[in-house]
Design a protein around this motif. Structure first.
Motif, mmCIF file in Angstrom:
data_model
loop_
_atom_site.group_PDB
_atom_site.id
_atom_site.type_symbol
_atom_site.label_atom_id
_atom_site.label_comp_id
_atom_site.label_asym_id
_atom_site.label_seq_id
_atom_site.Cartn_x
_atom_site.Cartn_y
_atom_site.Cartn_z
ATOM 1 N N LYS A 91 0.821 -1.221 0.000
ATOM 2 C CA LYS A 91 0.000 0.000 0.000
ATOM 3 C C LYS A 91 0.853 1.267 0.000
ATOM 4 N N ARG A 92 2.004 1.229 0.647
ATOM 5 C CA ARG A 92 2.884 2.402 0.796
ATOM 6 C C ARG A 92 3.689 2.694 -0.475
ATOM 7 N N PHE A 93 3.755 1.757 -1.380
ATOM 8 C CA PHE A 93 4.557 1.900 -2.598
ATOM 9 C C PHE A 93 4.157 3.161 -3.350
ATOM 10 N N ASN A 94 5.165 3.901 -3.863
ATOM 11 C CA ASN A 94 4.846 5.161 -4.549
ATOM 12 C C ASN A 94 5.473 5.236 -5.944
ATOM 13 N N TYR A 95 5.154 6.316 -6.622
ATOM 14 C CA TYR A 95 5.574 6.525 -8.010
ATOM 15 C C TYR A 95 7.093 6.580 -8.134
ATOM 16 N N ALA A 96 7.742 7.313 -7.211
ATOM 17 C CA ALA A 96 9.199 7.445 -7.256
ATOM 18 C C ALA A 96 9.879 6.088 -7.082
ATOM 19 N N GLY A 97 9.336 5.261 -6.189
ATOM 20 C CA GLY A 97 9.892 3.936 -5.987
ATOM 21 C C GLY A 97 9.765 3.072 -7.226
ATOM 22 N N ALA A 98 8.621 3.188 -7.912
ATOM 23 C CA ALA A 98 8.395 2.402 -9.125
ATOM 24 C C ALA A 98 9.373 2.786 -10.232
ATOM 25 N N VAL A 99 9.507 4.087 -10.479
ATOM 26 C CA VAL A 99 10.409 4.558 -11.532
ATOM 27 C C VAL A 99 11.847 4.162 -11.230
ATOM 28 N N SER A 100 12.278 4.390 -9.983
ATOM 29 C CA SER A 100 13.660 4.085 -9.583
ATOM 30 C C SER A 100 13.948 2.594 -9.687
ATOM 31 N N GLY A 101 13.003 1.771 -9.226
ATOM 32 C CA GLY A 101 13.197 0.331 -9.259
ATOM 33 C C GLY A 101 13.283 -0.216 -10.672
ATOM 34 N N ILE A 102 12.441 0.302 -11.558
ATOM 35 C CA ILE A 102 12.456 -0.146 -12.959
ATOM 36 C C ILE A 102 13.795 0.194 -13.610
ATOM 37 N N LEU A 103 14.250 1.424 -13.405
ATOM 38 C CA LEU A 103 15.526 1.835 -13.994
ATOM 39 C C LEU A 103 16.689 1.046 -13.397
ATOM 40 N N ALA A 104 16.684 0.863 -12.060
ATOM 41 C CA ALA A 104 17.780 0.150 -11.404
ATOM 42 C C ALA A 104 17.842 -1.303 -11.863
ATOM 43 N N GLY A 105 16.689 -1.966 -11.919
ATOM 44 C CA GLY A 105 16.665 -3.359 -12.352
ATOM 45 C C GLY A 105 17.169 -3.528 -13.771
ATOM 46 N N PHE A 106 16.725 -2.644 -14.662
ATOM 47 C CA PHE A 106 17.130 -2.720 -16.063
ATOM 48 C C PHE A 106 18.628 -2.469 -16.221
ATOM 49 N N VAL A 107 19.139 -1.423 -15.540
ATOM 50 C CA VAL A 107 20.557 -1.057 -15.665
ATOM 51 C C VAL A 107 21.462 -2.142 -15.090
ATOM 52 N N VAL A 108 21.120 -2.663 -13.906
ATOM 53 C CA VAL A 108 21.946 -3.708 -13.290
ATOM 54 C C VAL A 108 21.955 -4.964 -14.159
ATOM 55 N N ASP A 109 20.788 -5.334 -14.686
ATOM 56 C CA ASP A 109 20.709 -6.492 -15.562
ATOM 57 C C ASP A 109 21.617 -6.310 -16.780
ATOM 58 N N ALA A 110 21.540 -5.138 -17.401
ATOM 59 C CA ALA A 110 22.338 -4.867 -18.601
ATOM 60 C C ALA A 110 23.832 -4.845 -18.287
ATOM 61 N N LEU A 111 24.206 -4.216 -17.174
ATOM 62 C CA LEU A 111 25.616 -4.140 -16.798
ATOM 63 C C LEU A 111 26.175 -5.527 -16.477
ATOM 64 N N TRP A 112 25.383 -6.337 -15.767
ATOM 65 C CA TRP A 112 25.840 -7.691 -15.424
ATOM 66 C C TRP A 112 26.030 -8.529 -16.696
ATOM 67 N N LEU A 113 25.134 -8.302 -17.653
ATOM 68 C CA LEU A 113 25.203 -9.065 -18.896
ATOM 69 C C LEU A 113 26.390 -8.662 -19.755
ATOM 70 N N TYR A 114 26.605 -7.351 -19.897
ATOM 71 C CA TYR A 114 27.587 -6.874 -20.872
ATOM 72 C C TYR A 114 28.929 -6.445 -20.276
ATOM 73 N N ALA A 115 28.983 -6.150 -18.959
ATOM 74 C CA ALA A 115 30.215 -5.607 -18.389
ATOM 75 C C ALA A 115 30.888 -6.514 -17.376
ATOM 76 N N VAL A 116 30.176 -7.531 -16.876
ATOM 77 C CA VAL A 116 30.768 -8.417 -15.870
ATOM 78 C C VAL A 116 31.185 -9.725 -16.536
ATOM 79 N N PRO A 117 32.479 -10.000 -16.630
ATOM 80 C CA PRO A 117 32.940 -11.261 -17.241
ATOM 81 C C PRO A 117 32.473 -12.458 -16.417
ATOM 82 N N SER A 118 32.243 -13.570 -17.078
ATOM 83 C CA SER A 118 31.744 -14.755 -16.385
ATOM 84 C C SER A 118 32.722 -15.268 -15.336
ATOM 85 N N GLU A 119 34.023 -15.002 -15.519
ATOM 86 C CA GLU A 119 35.008 -15.490 -14.552
ATOM 87 C C GLU A 119 35.193 -14.532 -13.369
ATOM 88 N N ALA A 120 34.547 -13.354 -13.401
ATOM 89 C CA ALA A 120 34.688 -12.371 -12.329
ATOM 90 C C ALA A 120 34.012 -12.855 -11.056
#
Length: 506
Positions: free
Chosen positions: A427-456
């Motif tokens: 119930k407490r969830f707000n607009y700022a949390g939604a926008v921030s979470g969507i951007l953070a999830g997408f960016v971390v996923d992309a960085l892990w995929l393209y910038a983190v080597p599998s042996e790291a």
């Protein structure tokens, strides 16, 4: 043999085109935006369930998953386990609430629209960001389905290039999506889901009978590794096995943020039909995933090492069907690959076009756009995305079917999964949390995929990017929400009304 299989493919194409034309003629009477993009919220339980399943299980379930198990064994089965768990949890905890919440939230017809209306926000940034992510990720996702169609025709008809079959498949997918919209997509998915289930159930059963027949002689030498039947990929409980287990199970997170699946939940016409969908959808996914797993296992016994060392392991289902069944029957069974590819691609095209038309075109470009104008804007986007996906599929460096699917699945699950769960249950969830979470999830996923080597990180860089993306997206959503202003009373009232409506609806 190829002629009989071609006849089966042509008949299949004729059926899906007929469905598109039927719903195009039917939709001309109303022609509303909600009819085209959400079927007027009149989907029955069985159709919605099989449509959700078929749009989820692209060609990777007949090619990528059996191929991975064929080569590496049961250590790869954790993907199957993750998907089964994710499907059941989504049907039980997400589907009922999302359907009623989307109705209460100004009758939202897309996921970005729902997230915006859920917070009673006039700000369109969330809708626009979501729509852009949709278009980019779905273009890549659709490319995997188009590529699978090309691989199928090249193998069956011994072609030198898969360009022509990919173009033909793209034109057919665009045709019935363009004409019939959501209704056409769901009904073709329904029949495609039945065909996929039949094919995946028949092939391993018949293969098992052949293998256990006296005098059976495998196609090539059978060399099964010692760890092949071990659920721990390395044969012991170490970091390699843990990475594979967590990576496989994290595929289940994708169901909470996959737009083309979520809108199926929103389209169901009643709670009674929702209950039917839940049972049918969960059982269908369990049977499909289990059967695909056995295709890989029996394929190793039947074909031996024929496909193990030359990078063609994704052809295991095709090779088994063509060697075991008569031509016309094999053509019908191989049409299941077309079904899997097309049922996913059409859903992706429609979800992308609806996001653009409803979340970008009308609120930003043409605020006074009529329903008819919105429909044509969406249809034009279908064509544009399909063409872009075709060019990606043509590129030899675009990656295999499994790679393209896993990348897109990760993007959506990490970006939208936490936001959907919190929007429905906090119930407490707000607009700022939604926008921030969507951007953070997408960016971390992309960085892990393209910038983190599998042996790291001691080998943990090989962990499927959806896992860290989802966790970080969830944490950021919660932290930002708690650090910013609580939602207004009208927002919390909407939450309470939606919860009550979900409980009391008959």
């Amino acid at each position: 043999m190829a002629i009989a299989e071609l006849i089966a493919f042509i008949l299949y194409f004729a059926v899906v085109i007929y469905i598109g034309i039927h719903f195009f003629l039917k939709s001309r009477k109303s022609g509303s935006e909600k009819d085209y993009f959400l079927g007027g919220r009149e989907m029955s339980g069985p159709v919605a369930a099989l449509s959700a399943g078929a749009s989820d299980m692209s060609a990777w379930v007949l090619m990528g998953l059996p191929g991975a198990i064929y080569v590496a064994g049961l250590g790869q089965v954790w993907i199957s386990v993750g998907l089964i768990i994710g499907t059941i949890l989504a049907w039980v905890f997400v589907a009922p609430r999302l359907r009623t919440f989307s109705i209460k939230a100004d009758d939202s017809i897309t996921i970005p629209q729902f997230l915006t209306n859920r917070f009673k926000s006039k700000n369109k940034i969330l809708q626009i960001v979501c729509a852009i992510v949709f278009i980019i990720a779905y273009t890549v996702y659709a490319a995997s389905s188009i590529s699978a169609c090309g691989d199928l025709f090249v193998t069956v008809f011994n072609l030198d290039s898969k360009l022509v079959p990919m173009i033909v498949a793209t034109l057919i997918i665009v045709a019935y999506t363009f004409l019939g919209g959501f209704n056409a997509v769901c009904w073709t998915d329904f029949f495609q889901g039945l065909l996929m289930l039949a094919a995946l159930m028949i092939v391993p059963i018949v293969t098992m009978v052949i293998i256990n027949t006296k005098g059976f002689d495998p196609v090539s030498a059978v060399n099964i590794p010692a760890t092949y039947y071990n659920f721990l990929s390395s044969g012991k409980f170490d970091s390699t096995s843990m990475i594979d287990i967590l990576s496989g199970l994290s595929w289940g997170f994708g169901y909470f943020g996959m737009p083309h699946i979520l809108i199926r939940y929103m389209s169901i016409k009643s709670r009674k039909e929702m209950n039917r969908s839940r049972v049918i959808g969960s059982c269908w996914t369990f049977l499909i995933i289990t059967a695909a797993t056995f295709v890989g296992i029996f394929g190793r016994k039947y074909l031996g090492e024929m496909l193990a060392d030359n990078g063609t392991q994704s052809m295991v289902f095709i090779q088994m069907v063509r060697r075991i069944f008569p031509a016309l029957i094999s053509g019908i069974l191989l049409s299941a690959i077309l079904s899997a590819s097309m049922s996913t691609a059409d859903s992706q095209l429609l979800a992308s076009s609806s996001a653009f038309a409803s979340d970008v075109y009308k609120p930003v470009i043409r605020k006074k756009a009529s329903d008819k104008e919105m429909l044509w804007a969406g249809r034009i986007v279908v064509i544009i995305i399909a063409v872009a996906a075709l060019f990606i599929a043509i590129n030899p460096n675009s990656g295999g079917i499994m790679s393209l699917v896993s990348n897109a699945w990760g993007f959506f699950g990490a970006a939208f999964g936490p936001a959907i769960i919190l929007a429905l249950y906090w119930k407490r969830f707000n607009y700022a949390g939604a926008v921030s979470g969507i951007l953070a999830g997408f960016v971390v996923d992309a960085l892990w995929l393209y910038a983190v080597p599998s042996e790291a990180l001691g080998g943990w860089g090989a962990l499927y990017e959806l896992f860290p993306g989802f966790i970080i997206g969830l944490v950021v959503s919660v932290v930002v929400t708690l650090c910013t202003k609580a939602p207004a009373k009208e927002v919390t009232d909407l939450f309470d009304q939606s919860v009550e409506f979900t409980k009391n609806e008959k």
